[in-house]
Design a protein around this motif. Sequence first.
Motif, PDB file in Angstrom:
ATOM      1  N   GLN A   1       0.812  -1.220   0.000  1.00 46.80           N
ATOM      2  CA  GLN A   1       0.000   0.000   0.000  1.00 46.80           C
ATOM      3  C   GLN A   1       0.850   1.279   0.000  1.00 46.80           C
ATOM      4  O   GLN A   1       0.342   2.374  -0.266  1.00 46.80           O
ATOM      5  N   ASP A   2       2.163   1.143   0.285  1.00 53.53           N
ATOM      6  CA  ASP A   2       3.039   2.317   0.305  1.00 53.53           C
ATOM      7  C   ASP A   2       3.434   2.790  -1.094  1.00 53.53           C
ATOM      8  O   ASP A   2       3.944   3.892  -1.251  1.00 53.53           O
ATOM      9  N   ILE A   3       3.183   1.938  -2.092  1.00 52.74           N
ATOM     10  CA  ILE A   3       3.556   2.283  -3.462  1.00 52.74           C
ATOM     11  C   ILE A   3       2.438   3.080  -4.113  1.00 52.74           C
ATOM     12  O   ILE A   3       1.267   2.690  -4.062  1.00 52.74           O
ATOM     13  N   VAL A   4       2.808   4.206  -4.729  1.00 48.65           N
ATOM     14  CA  VAL A   4       1.827   5.032  -5.452  1.00 48.65           C
ATOM     15  C   VAL A   4       2.313   5.156  -6.891  1.00 48.65           C
ATOM     16  O   VAL A   4       2.998   6.124  -7.262  1.00 48.65           O
ATOM     17  N   PRO A   5       1.982   4.166  -7.747  1.00 51.33           N
ATOM     18  CA  PRO A   5       2.545   4.111  -9.099  1.00 51.33           C
ATOM     19  C   PRO A   5       2.230   5.335  -9.958  1.00 51.33           C
ATOM     20  O   PRO A   5       3.106   5.819 -10.687  1.00 51.33           O
ATOM     21  N   TYR A   6       0.992   5.846  -9.887  1.00 55.13           N
ATOM     22  CA  TYR A   6       0.608   6.951 -10.772  1.00 55.13           C
ATOM     23  C   TYR A   6       1.401   8.226 -10.458  1.00 55.13           C
ATOM     24  O   TYR A   6       1.576   9.102 -11.318  1.00 55.13           O
ATOM     25  N   ALA A   7       1.906   8.335  -9.207  1.00 55.36           N
ATOM     26  CA  ALA A   7       2.702   9.503  -8.817  1.00 55.36           C
ATOM     27  C   ALA A   7       4.199   9.209  -8.820  1.00 55.36           C
ATOM     28  O   ALA A   7       5.009  10.098  -8.554  1.00 55.36           O
ATOM     29  N   SER A   8       4.564   7.952  -9.104  1.00 57.52           N
ATOM     30  CA  SER A   8       5.969   7.516  -9.123  1.00 57.52           C
ATOM     31  C   SER A   8       6.667   7.787  -7.793  1.00 57.52           C
ATOM     32  O   SER A   8       7.804   8.270  -7.748  1.00 57.52           O
ATOM     33  N   ILE A   9       5.976   7.450  -6.707  1.00 58.29           N
ATOM     34  CA  ILE A   9       6.555   7.651  -5.372  1.00 58.29           C
ATOM     35  C   ILE A   9       6.286   6.432  -4.482  1.00 58.29           C
ATOM     36  O   ILE A   9       5.400   5.619  -4.778  1.00 58.29           O
ATOM     37  N   ILE A  10       7.064   6.341  -3.411  1.00 60.50           N
ATOM     38  CA  ILE A  10       6.845   5.333  -2.377  1.00 60.50           C
ATOM     39  C   ILE A  10       6.923   6.018  -1.020  1.00 60.50           C
ATOM     40  O   ILE A  10       7.797   6.854  -0.781  1.00 60.50           O
ATOM     41  N   HIS A  11       6.001   5.683  -0.149  1.00 59.90           N
ATOM     42  CA  HIS A  11       6.027   6.194   1.217  1.00 59.90           C
ATOM     43  C   HIS A  11       6.993   5.335   2.037  1.00 59.90           C
ATOM     44  O   HIS A  11       6.863   4.108   2.071  1.00 59.90           O
TER      45      HIS A  11
ATOM     46  N   ILE B   1       8.799  -3.518 -10.322  1.00 57.34           N
ATOM     47  CA  ILE B   1       7.909  -3.807  -9.194  1.00 57.34           C
ATOM     48  C   ILE B   1       6.564  -4.295  -9.691  1.00 57.34           C
ATOM     49  O   ILE B   1       5.982  -5.257  -9.166  1.00 57.34           O
ATOM     50  N   SER B   2       6.058  -3.656 -10.732  1.00 55.45           N
ATOM     51  CA  SER B   2       4.760  -4.039 -11.303  1.00 55.45           C
ATOM     52  C   SER B   2       4.800  -5.467 -11.846  1.00 55.45           C
ATOM     53  O   SER B   2       3.873  -6.261 -11.618  1.00 55.45           O
ATOM     54  N   ASN B   3       5.881  -5.805 -12.549  1.00 53.45           N
ATOM     55  CA  ASN B   3       6.017  -7.160 -13.087  1.00 53.45           C
ATOM     56  C   ASN B   3       6.089  -8.189 -11.962  1.00 53.45           C
ATOM     57  O   ASN B   3       5.478  -9.260 -12.039  1.00 53.45           O
ATOM     58  N   TYR B   4       6.838  -7.871 -10.947  1.00 53.55           N
ATOM     59  CA  TYR B   4       6.979  -8.764  -9.794  1.00 53.55           C
ATOM     60  C   TYR B   4       5.630  -8.982  -9.114  1.00 53.55           C
ATOM     61  O   TYR B   4       5.248 -10.119  -8.792  1.00 53.55           O
ATOM     62  N   LEU B   5       4.870  -7.898  -8.925  1.00 51.90           N
ATOM     63  CA  LEU B   5       3.575  -8.009  -8.253  1.00 51.90           C
ATOM     64  C   LEU B   5       2.583  -8.815  -9.074  1.00 51.90           C
ATOM     65  O   LEU B   5       1.930  -9.738  -8.573  1.00 51.90           O
ATOM     66  N   SER B   6       2.458  -8.470 -10.341  1.00 51.10           N
ATOM     67  CA  SER B   6       1.416  -9.090 -11.171  1.00 51.10           C
ATOM     68  C   SER B   6       1.740 -10.520 -11.578  1.00 51.10           C
ATOM     69  O   SER B   6       0.852 -11.382 -11.639  1.00 51.10           O
ATOM     70  N   ASP B   7       3.018 -10.801 -11.804  1.00 46.28           N
ATOM     71  CA  ASP B   7       3.380 -12.122 -12.327  1.00 46.28           C
ATOM     72  C   ASP B   7       3.726 -13.148 -11.248  1.00 46.28           C
ATOM     73  O   ASP B   7       3.571 -14.351 -11.467  1.00 46.28           O
ATOM     74  N   PHE B   8       4.190 -12.686 -10.081  1.00 43.53           N
ATOM     75  CA  PHE B   8       4.687 -13.647  -9.091  1.00 43.53           C
ATOM     76  C   PHE B   8       4.249 -13.373  -7.651  1.00 43.53           C
ATOM     77  O   PHE B   8       3.867 -14.294  -6.943  1.00 43.53           O
ATOM     78  N   ARG B   9       4.328 -12.144  -7.235  1.00 49.12           N
ATOM     79  CA  ARG B   9       4.149 -11.811  -5.811  1.00 49.12           C
ATOM     80  C   ARG B   9       2.803 -12.273  -5.261  1.00 49.12           C
ATOM     81  O   ARG B   9       2.718 -12.893  -4.188  1.00 49.12           O
TER      82      ARG B   9
END
Length: 291
Positions: free
Chosen positions: A155-165, A184-192
């Motif tokens: 939940q700390d990742i904000v992809p549309y703003a290209s930031i991480i809390h 990160i997106s590939n890791y989340l969608s394909d494996f995580r």
Amino acid sequence: MDNVIENYKKRLEDKKLSVNTINSYIYDINCFISYLKNEYKELFYNVKKTHVLTFLVDLQKNGKSSSTISRNISSLKSFYEYLREEKLISDNPIQNIHSPKHIRKLPLILEEKEIMKLLSLPDINTFKGSRDSAILELLYSSGIKVSELINIKIQDIVPYASIIHINGKIQRIVPVGKLALKAISNYLSDFRNNKSKSDCEFLFINNSGEALTRQGVWKILKFYENKLELNKELSPQILRNSFAVHLLNHGADVLSVKELMGHKNLTAMQNYMQVTDLKSLQTYKNTHPRA
């Protein structure tokens, strides 16, 4: 002599110093007494300033750090002040000897071409490779610490703003590069999402679906260190160093880099600027027609 040392040790204990500190002081004093006996055939109460200075030079020749030499000075200064107070000597021969300035080692970094090679190593078609790619890209892209990395939640990742809390000792927001976000997106969608336990909130996990630890990240980096074959160490701090130095080399201002790294003041940036200055000097020597 033994009684003098023992009485001095009791004095230190009365001051409520830690056991380690007391042991260090006594060790330093005994080393100096041995040096006096071997080099000058002198006893501890016949010490002159010259004896102390040659002892310190000897420590330096034997590769002792400036912090170790400073500790020896403190140990001896305290001991001889005790001897003066007890009227065993008339003057403290070490009173006007000052500690050497602390010499900071230049931070270790990877060159940009080495970073590019490193980032190309993970096999992104596997869980491990995809995760490792995201970790390496994120560490280099953001300059965050390993303690911050392992505590990132999805939940700390904000992809549309290209930031991480970042929710470490200092809460802050860090920008993340597009290639790191893609990894990160590939890791989340394909494996995580297929590996995680239902109650695991953390972004980076191990094969068992549990949150990755600091030791786990170190093992990952050591794995790629061996693959790089550069005879260079690979650690989270070295990637953090590389992030800072590469930004400065490409014209980023020091204040901006300080903010990105979460430093409170500019003191922590001095070492990075030293490396940048050295890099700039080398560039000048290699490229200027009159250098």
